[in-house]
Design a protein around this motif. Sequence first.
Motif, short mmCIF file in Angstrom:
data_model
loop_
_atom_site.label_atom_id
_atom_site.label_comp_id
_atom_site.label_asym_id
_atom_site.label_seq_id
_atom_site.Cartn_x
_atom_site.Cartn_y
_atom_site.Cartn_z
N LYS A 4 10.09 9.31 11.30
CA LYS A 4 10.68 7.90 10.99
C LYS A 4 11.86 7.54 11.94
O LYS A 4 12.76 8.33 11.91
N GLY A 26 5.35 4.20 13.43
CA GLY A 26 3.94 3.23 13.81
C GLY A 26 2.67 4.11 13.18
O GLY A 26 1.56 3.75 13.49
N ASP A 27 3.05 5.31 12.67
CA ASP A 27 1.98 5.94 11.82
C ASP A 27 1.31 5.55 10.84
O ASP A 27 1.87 5.54 9.63
N THR A 28 0.25 4.91 10.76
CA THR A 28 -0.61 4.36 9.66
C THR A 28 -1.21 5.20 8.69
O THR A 28 -1.57 5.07 7.65
N GLN A 29 -1.59 6.31 9.05
CA GLN A 29 -2.20 7.52 8.24
C GLN A 29 -1.34 8.00 7.23
O GLN A 29 -1.90 8.54 6.28
N GLN A 30 0.02 7.83 7.23
CA GLN A 30 0.77 8.27 5.95
C GLN A 30 0.52 7.28 4.85
O GLN A 30 1.08 7.53 3.75
N GLN A 31 -0.11 6.14 5.13
CA GLN A 31 -0.28 5.35 3.99
C GLN A 31 -1.57 5.63 3.25
O GLN A 31 -1.51 4.84 2.21
#
Length: 92
Positions: free
Chosen positions: A33, A45-50
């Motif tokens: 981050k 920009g990592d959407t997998q963490q959501q």
Amino acid sequence: MAARIFQTPKNAMQSGKALTHRWVLEFEPAERKVADPLMGWAGSGDTQQQIKLYFTDVEGAKAYAEREGLEYHVIAAPERKLKLQAYADNFR
């Protein structure tokens, strides 16, 4: 893509054990981050963490990870120790 599987811990603010039987599959961060220059908020920009997937048992979580071709590691929940005390012990 790597993922971690763990059991939900007990809430520290309550004595109950609600929702501690669930197992969670969570993706590990793919990028670090960074602080936004305008607002100062941390983001990436990592959407997998959501994404958090909940399972009733660890076998179901492992089966899902294997079916989707994910590398995973299971984090074992610490063993709970009961500290049994009598009320009279407060006055010794």
